[in-house]
Design an enzyme around this catalytic site. Structure first.
Site, PDB file in Angstrom:
ATOM      1  N   HIS A 406       0.826  -1.214   0.000  1.00  0.00           N
ATOM      2  CA  HIS A 406       0.000   0.000   0.000  1.00  0.00           C
ATOM      3  C   HIS A 406       0.857   1.260   0.000  1.00  0.00           C
ATOM      4  O   HIS A 406       0.504   2.258  -0.620  1.00  0.00           O
ATOM      5  CB  HIS A 406      -1.014  -0.006   1.154  1.00  0.00           C
ATOM      6  N   GLU A 648      -1.029 -14.418 -26.618  1.00  0.00           N
ATOM      7  CA  GLU A 648       0.195 -14.443 -25.805  1.00  0.00           C
ATOM      8  C   GLU A 648       0.900 -15.784 -25.833  1.00  0.00           C
ATOM      9  O   GLU A 648       1.980 -15.933 -25.267  1.00  0.00           O
ATOM     10  CB  GLU A 648      -0.143 -14.119 -24.342  1.00  0.00           C
ATOM     11  N   ASP A 672       4.599 -11.890 -22.886  1.00  0.00           N
ATOM     12  CA  ASP A 672       4.461 -13.335 -22.712  1.00  0.00           C
ATOM     13  C   ASP A 672       4.758 -14.094 -23.998  1.00  0.00           C
ATOM     14  O   ASP A 672       5.416 -15.122 -23.967  1.00  0.00           O
ATOM     15  CB  ASP A 672       3.043 -13.671 -22.228  1.00  0.00           C
ATOM     16  N   CYS A 719       0.246  -4.863 -27.049  1.00  0.00           N
ATOM     17  CA  CYS A 719       0.322  -4.157 -25.759  1.00  0.00           C
ATOM     18  C   CYS A 719       1.494  -4.647 -24.902  1.00  0.00           C
ATOM     19  O   CYS A 719       1.527  -4.411 -23.709  1.00  0.00           O
ATOM     20  CB  CYS A 719      -0.993  -4.261 -25.005  1.00  0.00           C
TER      21      CYS A 719
HETATM   22  C1  PEP Z   1       2.075  -9.170 -22.254  1.00  0.00           C
HETATM   23  O1  PEP Z   1       2.229 -10.332 -21.898  1.00  0.00           O
HETATM   24  O2  PEP Z   1       2.640  -8.649 -23.241  1.00  0.00           O
HETATM   25  C2  PEP Z   1       1.180  -8.282 -21.500  1.00  0.00           C
HETATM   26  C3  PEP Z   1       0.923  -7.063 -21.903  1.00  0.00           C
HETATM   27  O3  PEP Z   1       0.688  -8.770 -20.337  1.00  0.00           O
HETATM   28  P1  PEP Z   1       1.482  -8.736 -18.937  1.00  0.00           P
HETATM   29  O4  PEP Z   1       2.788  -8.040 -19.184  1.00  0.00           O
HETATM   30  O5  PEP Z   1       0.604  -8.039 -17.995  1.00  0.00           O
HETATM   31  O6  PEP Z   1       1.627 -10.193 -18.692  1.00  0.00           O
HETATM   32 MG    MG Z   2       0.851 -11.218 -20.457  1.00  0.00          MG
END
Ligand code: PEP
Ligand code: MG
Length: 799
Positions: A406, A648, A672, A719
Site C-alpha cells: 500500500h 500471448e 508473454d 500491448c
Molecule cells: C504481455 O504479456 O505482453 C502483456 C501485456 O501482459 P502482462 O505483461 O501483464 O503479462
Molecule cells: Mg501477459
C-alpha cells in the site's frame, strides 16, 4: 589525382560530422565480420581514429559474476585484452554499469572511484567518458574514451558514443551467450562459491550493521523500483512517536479513571482511523480500504478489551495494561506462523501505538518537512501514512514490500520516487543521512560521493528537459507523413497512471491490468468495489476508450489470499484465464462489474492468455450469464461491448484465424508471447539476453496474427513492452498493427518516430525483415533504416 568538388564536399561533411562516417563504417564492420573479437577491435580503432581520441576501449560485462573484462582497445597495451578484469563495484567503468548512464570525468585520476591497472599504462590518461552498452534494458558492456589532455567531452561526442554503443550491444550480447555456453560448468561452481560468500557476508553484515552506516560510509542498496523518478534529500526514519519504555507501570488513578482513559483513547483512535481512511481512499482508490476496517475491528475486539481491562484491575496503569495486551496478542498471532496472522500481529502493534499516543496526548504526525526529506523505514504502517502526504517529501525507501504494497501504491499515485524491498535500509540508514532514491532503477545511495550527486543532478535536469521536449508532441496526431494513423494508447495498472496517460496524449487505454488492484488487497475485490474503481477510470478518460483486461493473476502475480498451489513451472501453470475459468464466481463478479461500467463510457473487454477456441467460448458463455444476471437485476450495460483476446501463447498464433472469428479485436501480448515462443523466462536475468523481441520467430508470429486479423476485418493491437522500443515500433507499424499500447512515458517517443517515417518505408522494412533468418540481420537492417532517417537519437532515448 586531384580531388573532385564532390569528394571535397564529402570530406568536409565527414570532418565536420565525424559521426556520420563513423556510424557507416561501424555498420560495415558489424555486417562484414563474423568474428566478434575482430569486429570489436575494428570498432575501437575506427572510433579512436574518427573522433581523434587516444584511447577507445570496450569492456564486456558478465552479470552473473558482476565482472567487467577488457575486450578490445585502441590505445592501451593490446596484451591487456582479456586480462584486465574488475568488479562492477570498482572503477569509473563500474559506475557506468551501476547507473546505466554515461559517466564523464575531466580528471579521472583524481576520482575516488578511479582504479589503476599497471598493465595498461593508463596513468597517462586523464579524461574519461564511458557509456553503457545495453541490450534489452540490461547492461552488457561499457564503451570508453580516454585522453591525456584534461578536457570536457561535448554533448555531441556523448551522443555519438551512445549511438555507437547500439550496434556494439548485439555483438556483446552474442559474445556473452557464447561465453556462457563455453563456461557453463565453471560458472556453476563459481555461482556456488558466490552464494557461499554471499551468505557469509550477509551473516557478517547482519551482525555488524554499524560497519555500513557509521563513518558516513557510502552505501548503495538495491531494491525494487516502486515509483519512478529521482529524489534527493535527508533521511527521516519512520520511528514510533511514542514508546512504552519508561512509562509508569503502576496505576496512579482509580480503576475507573484508567478504564475511562482507555475508552477515550479508543474513541479518538477510531475517529482518526475513519478520517484517514476517507482521505486516503479518495486520493488512491486502489488502496485496500479493508485494512483500515481490520484495524478498526481490532480496536473494538472484545478479547483485546478484556485483556486491557483485566490488567488494569490487577493494578496496572492504562499504558502498562495496553502494553501487556498488545504484547500478548501479537505474540499469539506471531506463534501461529501464518502470513495472514503475521499481518494481524503488525496491525495490533500499530493500534497499540495509536492508542498510546492518545493516552499520552501526543498528536498525529502532521509535521511539514521544511526541507527535502526521504522517508526511510521497514514499511509504512497505517499510522504513518500521513507522512507520505507531506510537502517536502522527495522520496521513500522501504526495506520490505514490493511494488504493490500500500505504501508503494500511495507513493506512485502521489508521484514520489520510491524504492521498496531495499533490504537493511532501515538499519543501515541513519537519521539525516544524505540519500538519493532512484525510483527508475530501484537504487538507493546513502551518503553518495559528490560525483554521484552531480551525476544525479544532471540526470534529474535531463529527465525534466526530456519530458518538456516531448510534451510539445502531446496534441499532434500519431500519423506518418503520408497520412497513415496508428493509435498510441497507454498501459495502466493504477488510477494514478491516468495522469501520465493524459499528460503524454494517450488516445485510449489499450490495457488496464486489473490484477494490480487485486494484488494490493486482502481479498478479491467485491463487485461494487470494482465498479467504483473502473468507473473512475472510465470517467477520467473523458470518452476515450478503456480496454479492461480481466484478472491476469498467477505465475509472478499471486495475491496471497488465492492459496496458490506450489508449481514447478508457474508460467506454464495455473495462471491468468485458467484461474478465472475455475473461480467462476469471482470471474463473473468481475465481468458484471466491467459490463456495468460500460454504461458510463466506451469500454472494451479483453481476456488474457487465451490458448484455444474452447477457452474463449467458455469465457463468452460466462459473459453471457453475467449479462443475463444484470438484465434480470435491471442494471444497464452496453449490449455491444467489444470483446477481445490477448494473443500471448504460440497455440493462439497457430489458431489465429479461428480465434479472431470469435471476437471483435485482438491484442498481442508480446511480453508473454516472446517468452513462450523462445522458451525464455521473461524474469530470469540469466537468460535475459536470449529474450529477443527482434527474433525472426517472434516477427513471423506477429505477421501471422496481423494477417489473420486483416482477413477477418478485425482490429489488431500490441500491448507488450516491445511496442515502446523505437527499433521494434518501426517494424510493428510496417507490419500493419493498428494500435500500439505501452507505458505512457514512451508515447511521445513513438509518436515522434511515426511522424517521421512514411508508411511505405515502414512497410518495405517489414517486408524485408520477414525474409531474414537471424536477429543480427534484422537489427542491423532496422538500425540502418533508422540511421538513414536520422532517428538514431530515438534509440538513445529509449535505452
Ligand atoms: C504481455 O504479456 O505482453 C502483456 C501485456 O501482459 P502482462 O505483461 O501483464 O503479462
Ligand atoms: Mg501477459
Amino acid at each position: 589525382m586531384a580531388e573532385s568538388a564532390s569528394q571535397r564536399a564529402e570530406r568536409e561533411v565527414g570532418r565536420r560530422r565525424p559521426g556520420f562516417r563513423l556510424l557507416e563504417e561501424i555498420g560495415t564492420i558489424v555486417t562484414e565480420s563474423s568474428d566478434f573479437g575482430a569486429s570489436l577491435q575494428g570498432i575501437v580503432r575506427s572510433v579512436a581514429r574518427h573522433m581523434s581520441m587516444e584511447v577507445c576501449s570496450i569492456y564486456v560485462y558478465d552479470p552473473a559474476r558482476r565482472l567487467l573484462t577488457l575486450m578490445a582497445t585502441a590505445g592501451l597495451d593490446p596484451s591487456s585484452v582479456g586480462r584486465i578484469t574488475m568488479s562492477v563495484d570498482e572503477g569509473l567503468t563500474g559506475i557506468v554499469v551501476e547507473k546505466l548512464q554515461p559517466v564523464m570525468a575531466i580528471d579521472a585520476l583524481t576520482h575516488p572511484r578511479y582504479k589503476y591497472f599497471p598493465e595498461t599504462g593508463e596513468e597517462r590518461y586523464h579524461s574519461f567518458l564511458g557509456v553503457p552498452v545495453v541490450d534489452r534494458g540490461q547492461p552488457v558492456g561499457v564503451l570508453i574514451l580516454q585522453t591525456s589532455r584534461r578536457r570536457r567531452f561535448t554533448t555531441s561526442e556523448v551522443r555519438l558514443l551512445r549511438a555507437i554503443a547500439v550496434p556494439i550491444s548485439s555483438i556483446l550480447a552474442q559474445t556473452q551467450l557464447q561465453a556462457n555456453l563455453a563456461t557453463k560448468e565453471e560458472e556453476r561452481l563459481t555461482y556456488q562459491r558466490r552464494m557461499d560468500d554471499a551468505i557469509r557476508r550477509l551473516e557478517g553484515y547482519r551482525s555488524t550493521p554499524e560497519a555500513h552506516s557509521h563513518d558516513g560510509g557510502q552505501v548503495r542498496l538495491l531494491g525494487v523500483p516502486a515509483a519512478p523518478g529521482y529524489g534527493i534529500g535527508r533521511a527521516h526514519l519512520i520511528k514510533p512517536d511514542v514508546s512504552f519504555s519508561g512509562l509508569p507501570r503502576q496505576r496512579t488513578g482509580s480503576v475507573k479513571s484508567e478504564l475511562a482513559r482507555i475508552e477515550a483513547a479508543k474513541k479518538r483512535s477510531a475517529r482518526e482511523l475513519d478520517r484517514t481512511k476517507e482521505r486516503i481512499v479518495a486520493t488512491v482508490p486502489e488502496i485496500d480500504a479493508t485494512m483500515f476496517d481490520a484495524q478498526r475491528m481490532m480496536l473494538e475486539d472484545p478479547s483485546f478489551e478484556a485483556r486491557i481491562e483485566a490488567a488494569i484491575r490487577e493494578g496496572l496503569s492504562a499504558e502498562a495494561a495496553l502494553e501487556e495486551a498488545v504484547e500478548g496478542l501479537s505474540r499469539h498471532f506471531t506463534e501461529l506462523d501464518d502470513a495472514y496472522f503475521k499481518d494481524r500481529a503488525a496491525d495490533i502493534k500499530d493500534i497499540g501505538q495509536r492508542l498510546l499516543r492518545h493516552l499520552l496526548g501526543v498528536r498525529e504526525k502532521t509535521r511539514q518537512f521544511v526541507s527535502s526529506v526521504v522517508l526511510v523505514g521497514a514499511d509504512i504502517a497505517l499510522s504513518d501514512l500521513s507522512l507520505v502526504e507531506q510537502e517536502g517529501l522527495r522520496g521513500v525507501v522501504l526495506a520490505r514490500g514490493g511494488g504493490t504494497s500500500h505504501a508503494s501504491i500511495l507513493a506512485r499515485s502521489l508521484e514520489i520516487p520510491t524504492v521498496a524491498g531495499a533490504e537493511h535500509a532501515d538499519t543501515v540508514i541513519r537519521e539525516g543521512d544524505h540519500i538519493i532514491v532512484d525510483g527508475n532503477a530501484g537504487l538507493v545511495y546513502v551518503n553518495p560521493t559528490p560525483e554521484i550527486v552531480k551525476e544525479y543532478d544532471r540526470l534529474t535536469k535531463e529527465y525534466r528537459a526530456f519530458n518538456r521536449d516531448l510534451e510539445t508532441l502531446r496534441l499532434l496526431p500519431a500519423e506518418t507523413p503520408d497520412g497513415h494513423h496508428v493509435a498510441l494508447c497507454a498501459n495502466i495498472g493504477l488510477l494514478g497512471d491516468l495522469h501520465l496517460a493524459n499528460l503524454h496524449g494517450a488516445e485510449a487505454i489499450g490495457l488496464y491490468r486489473t490484477e494490480i488492484a487485486f494484488l494490493s488487497h486482502r481479498d478479491f475485490l467485491a463487485e461494487e468495489e470494482q465498479v467504483e474503481l473502473y468507473h473512475r477510470i472510465v470517467t477520467r478518460m473523458e470518452g476515450k476508450p478503456v480496454t479492461i483486461r480481466t484478472l491476469d493473476v498467477g505465475a509472478d502475480k499471486y495475491p496471497r489470499y488465492l492459496n496458490a498451489p506450489q508449481e514447478d513451472n508457474p508460467f506454464l501453470g495455473w495462471r491468468s484465464i485458467r484461474v478465472s475459468l475455475e473461480l467462476t464466481e469471482v470471474f463473473k463478479a468481475q465481468l458484471r462489474a466491467i459490463l456495468r461500467v460500460s454504461a458510463a463510457g466506451p469500454v472494451r473487454l479483453m481476456f488474457p492468455m487465451i490458448s484455444g477456441v474452447e477457452e474463449i467460448r467458455r469465457a463468452k458463455e460466462l459473459l453471457a450469464e453475467a449479462r443475463d444476471e444484470l438484465t434480470m437485476a435491471g442494471q444497464p450495460f452496453d449490449p455491444n461491448l467489444p470483446v477481445g483476446i490477448m494473443i500471448e501463447v504460440p497455440s493462439a498464433v497457430q489458431l489465429a484465424d479461428q480465434l479472431v472469428k470469435e471476437v471483435d479485436f485482438v491484442s498481442i501480448g508480446t511480453n508473454d508471447l516472446i517468452q513462450y515462443v523462445l522458451a525464455v523466462d521473461r524474469n530470469n536475468r540469466k537468460v535475459g539476453s536470449m529474450y529477443e523481441p527482434l527474433h525472426p520467430a517472434v516477427i513471423q508470429a506477429l505477421a501471422v496474427v496481423v494477417r489473420a486479423a486483416r482477413r477477418a476485418g478485425k482490429q489488431v493491437a500490441i500491448c507488450g513492452e516491445m511496442a515502446s522500443d523505437p527499433m521494434c515500433a518501426l517494424l510493428l507499424v510496417g507490419l500493419g498493427l493498428d494500435n500500439l499500447s505501452m507505458s505512457s512515458f514512451f508515447i511521445p517517443i513513438i509518436k515522434r518516430l511515426i511522424r517521421a517515417v512514411p508508411y511505405g518505408v515502414a512497410q518495405d522494412l517489414a517486408k524485408q525483415v520477414l525474409t531474414f533468418s537471424t536477429v543480427a540481420e534484422i537489427k542491423s537492417h532496422v538500425f540502418t533504416v533508422m540511421r538513414d532517417l536520422n532517428l538514431i537519437d530515438l534509440i538513445e532515448m529509449y535505452h
